[in-house]
Design an enzyme around this catalytic site. Structure first.
Site, PDB file in Angstrom:
ATOM      1  N   GLY A   1       0.800  -1.211   0.000  1.00  0.00           N
ATOM      2  CA  GLY A   1       0.000   0.000   0.000  1.00  0.00           C
ATOM      3  C   GLY A   1       0.836   1.266   0.000  1.00  0.00           C
ATOM      4  O   GLY A   1       0.474   2.262  -0.631  1.00  0.00           O
ATOM      5  N   THR A   2       1.958   1.253   0.697  1.00  0.00           N
ATOM      6  CA  THR A   2       2.813   2.439   0.755  1.00  0.00           C
ATOM      7  C   THR A   2       3.322   2.818  -0.629  1.00  0.00           C
ATOM      8  O   THR A   2       3.264   3.990  -1.028  1.00  0.00           O
ATOM      9  CB  THR A   2       3.995   2.209   1.707  1.00  0.00           C
ATOM     10  OG1 THR A   2       3.499   2.083   3.047  1.00  0.00           O
ATOM     11  CG2 THR A   2       4.982   3.366   1.651  1.00  0.00           C
TER      12      THR A   2
ATOM     13  N   ASN B   1      -6.854   3.876   9.551  1.00  0.00           N
ATOM     14  CA  ASN B   1      -6.171   2.708  10.094  1.00  0.00           C
ATOM     15  C   ASN B   1      -6.093   2.696  11.613  1.00  0.00           C
ATOM     16  O   ASN B   1      -5.956   1.646  12.230  1.00  0.00           O
ATOM     17  CB  ASN B   1      -4.748   2.624   9.525  1.00  0.00           C
ATOM     18  CG  ASN B   1      -3.941   3.879   9.781  1.00  0.00           C
ATOM     19  OD1 ASN B   1      -4.317   4.963   9.361  1.00  0.00           O
ATOM     20  ND2 ASN B   1      -2.826   3.760  10.472  1.00  0.00           N
TER      21      ASN B   1
ATOM     22  N   GLN C   1      -7.307  -0.379   4.528  1.00  0.00           N
ATOM     23  CA  GLN C   1      -8.064  -0.895   5.668  1.00  0.00           C
ATOM     24  C   GLN C   1      -9.504  -1.255   5.299  1.00  0.00           C
ATOM     25  O   GLN C   1     -10.155  -2.039   5.998  1.00  0.00           O
ATOM     26  CB  GLN C   1      -8.071   0.129   6.808  1.00  0.00           C
ATOM     27  CG  GLN C   1      -6.715   0.396   7.412  1.00  0.00           C
ATOM     28  CD  GLN C   1      -6.164  -0.768   8.200  1.00  0.00           C
ATOM     29  OE1 GLN C   1      -6.901  -1.610   8.710  1.00  0.00           O
ATOM     30  NE2 GLN C   1      -4.843  -0.838   8.319  1.00  0.00           N
TER      31      GLN C   1
ATOM     32  N   HIS D   1      -1.389  -7.965   2.706  1.00  0.00           N
ATOM     33  CA  HIS D   1      -1.232  -8.527   4.048  1.00  0.00           C
ATOM     34  C   HIS D   1      -2.286  -8.039   5.036  1.00  0.00           C
ATOM     35  O   HIS D   1      -2.361  -8.522   6.155  1.00  0.00           O
ATOM     36  CB  HIS D   1       0.182  -8.275   4.592  1.00  0.00           C
ATOM     37  CG  HIS D   1       0.455  -6.868   5.027  1.00  0.00           C
ATOM     38  ND1 HIS D   1       0.573  -6.510   6.351  1.00  0.00           N
ATOM     39  CD2 HIS D   1       0.651  -5.743   4.314  1.00  0.00           C
ATOM     40  CE1 HIS D   1       0.835  -5.212   6.440  1.00  0.00           C
ATOM     41  NE2 HIS D   1       0.888  -4.732   5.207  1.00  0.00           N
TER      42      HIS D   1
ATOM     43  N   THR E   1      10.826  -6.783 -11.627  1.00  0.00           N
ATOM     44  CA  THR E   1      10.455  -8.173 -11.853  1.00  0.00           C
ATOM     45  C   THR E   1       9.152  -8.490 -11.113  1.00  0.00           C
ATOM     46  O   THR E   1       8.994  -8.148  -9.937  1.00  0.00           O
ATOM     47  CB  THR E   1      11.570  -9.111 -11.378  1.00  0.00           C
ATOM     48  OG1 THR E   1      12.761  -8.799 -12.096  1.00  0.00           O
ATOM     49  CG2 THR E   1      11.192 -10.567 -11.619  1.00  0.00           C
TER      50      THR E   1
ATOM     51  N   CYS F   1       6.007   5.721  15.423  1.00  0.00           N
ATOM     52  CA  CYS F   1       7.353   5.683  16.002  1.00  0.00           C
ATOM     53  C   CYS F   1       8.343   6.050  14.914  1.00  0.00           C
ATOM     54  O   CYS F   1       8.432   5.364  13.903  1.00  0.00           O
ATOM     55  CB  CYS F   1       7.654   4.298  16.572  1.00  0.00           C
ATOM     56  SG  CYS F   1       9.192   4.216  17.506  1.00  0.00           S
TER      57      CYS F   1
END
Length: 398
Positions: free
Chosen positions: A70-71, A157, A185, A207, A243, A333
């Site tokens: 997603g990033t 999120n 989300q 994920h 790839t 963090c």
């Protein structure tokens, strides 16, 4: 000790069909860009996965651009759309987003402001975490010919607020402004249909659905011009060279297919667990404050987020963890330095409140036993976390 996993919003275990498909495909060899038999077979796996993913998302296969997560999908969409639109029309310097975006959504906008002459317009949200549509209308009315894109996450999120994507798209469409949405989300928890949404682009991550880590999708309309961030072999519409991960894409598509097929029943099941958890937390810790909307149509069914006044969130997280209950303290963090949640502060919470939060997120492996385990240890965790916070205050401030 039994582990009770309540951090599905961070990552959820792979569902069995996706896990088995992943392992099976890992045994094969072949670069999907190669022309020999093994390469062609790998390519067929990629394209089959593309079609399956497109069906799950309500998109056309040509609109599926595979990414590493997603990033990356958010970064390609926000940076790529800005550069393409700004190059075509230098007046378009404004990126409109919200104060509660995931860092993958808000940081590209602020980076473009700092490094590439963009103006990041950060829309406010209400106490419930829902974007202020009046502020969006005012921004679009005043600057429609300067806006490169609008980017608003489908569901938050941290505290699970579902954003009014359709209304946002309707406002933007009046002036042909593309809208990107981080749907990481949302997919698998609420109905997501790319075609019906009217979005220009959308990001998802495997994920979060029960697929493998390291696989994502940028869904982008075929006619959308996106300047690539990386250059190489020209894979994925020349937008995302590299790839192709046949095994990962195969498993991701099966996970998405499974999540969408089970959406109604799983949302109802998680919603019942969510309501029970919220009621029991309120009973156990009367001064705990739910963040975001009450359970219902404006909140993800698997999200429970509370402010526990006077608690040191990190201490609370570690106490819970020592009892086998795994959850998130909800704080970002950066370089090892814990910071109060920017999401909670955008919702009007104080810095101390924003640093005293816990997120409990449910998923396909969650059961009533997980909630029972949490409630059993929660009062002790809160008491010990408040003692830590009190000691810190005494030591620092006297």
């Amino acid at each position: 000790m039994t582990t009770h996993y309540l951090d599905h919003a961070a990552t959820t275990p792979m569902v069995e069909p996706a896990r088995m498909a992943y392992f099976e495909e890992l045994a094969r060899v072949g670069n999907p860009s190669a022309l020999h038999k093994s390469g062609r077979l790998a390519r067929s796996v990629v394209e089959d996965a593309r079609e399956r993913m497109a069906r799950a998302l309500g998109a056309h296969p040509t609109e599926i651009i595979w990414t590493s997560g997603g990033t990356e999908a958010d970064n390609i969409a926000i940076k790529g759309l800005f550069w393409a639109r700004h190059t075509a029309d230098p007046r378009r310097t404004r990126i409109v987003t919200t104060a509660i975006e995931h860092h993958a959504g808000i940081d590209p906008a602020t980076w473009l402001e700092n490094e590439h002459g963009a103006t990041a317009v950060i829309l406010p949200v209400g106490r419930d975490g829902i974007v202020d549509l009046a502020a969006l209308r005012a921004e679009v009315a005043a600057h429609f010919d300067e806006i490169a894109l609008i980017s608003v996450m489908w569901a938050n999120n941290e505290m699970g607020a579902i954003q009014p994507i359709q209304e946002i798209v309707n406002i933007a469409t009046e002036h042909s402004i593309p809208v990107h949405s981080d749907a990481v989300q949302a997919l698998g928890h609420v109905p997501v249909d790319f075609r019906a949404s009217g979005l220009a682009s959308m990001a998802v991550s495997a994920h979060k659905l029960g697929g493998p880590v390291g696989v994502g999708v940028l869904v982008a309309r075929r006619e959308l011009t996106i300047t690539p961030l990386t250059h190489g072999g020209g894979q994925e519409r020349k937008v995302r060279s590299g790839t192709l991960n046949a095994a990962g894409f195969h498993a991701a598509s099966i996970a998405a297919e499974t999540a969408v097929a089970e959406l109604d029943s799983e949302s109802a099941r998680l919603g019942a667990l969510q309501r029970d958890m919220i009621a029991r937390i309120r009973e156990a810790i009367p001064d705990a404050v739910l963040s975001g909307p009450e359970p219902g149509s404006q909140r993800l069914p698997g999200n429970v987020h509370f402010v526990f006044p006077g608690c040191a969130a990190e201490a609370m997280m570690f106490v819970l963890d020592s009892h086998g209950v795994e959850a998130s303290n909800g704080s970002a963090c950066t370089a090892g330095i814990a910071q109060p949640s920017h999401v909670l502060m955008a919702m009007g919470r104080t810095q101390n409140e924003a640093a005293s939060t816990m997120r409990f997120s449910l998923g396909h492996t969650s059961t009533q036993a997980d909630i029972d385990a949490l409630i059993e240890v929660l009062p002790d965790a809160v008491a010990r976390a408040r003692k830590v916070a009190g000691n810190f205050h005494t030591e620092v401030f006297g």
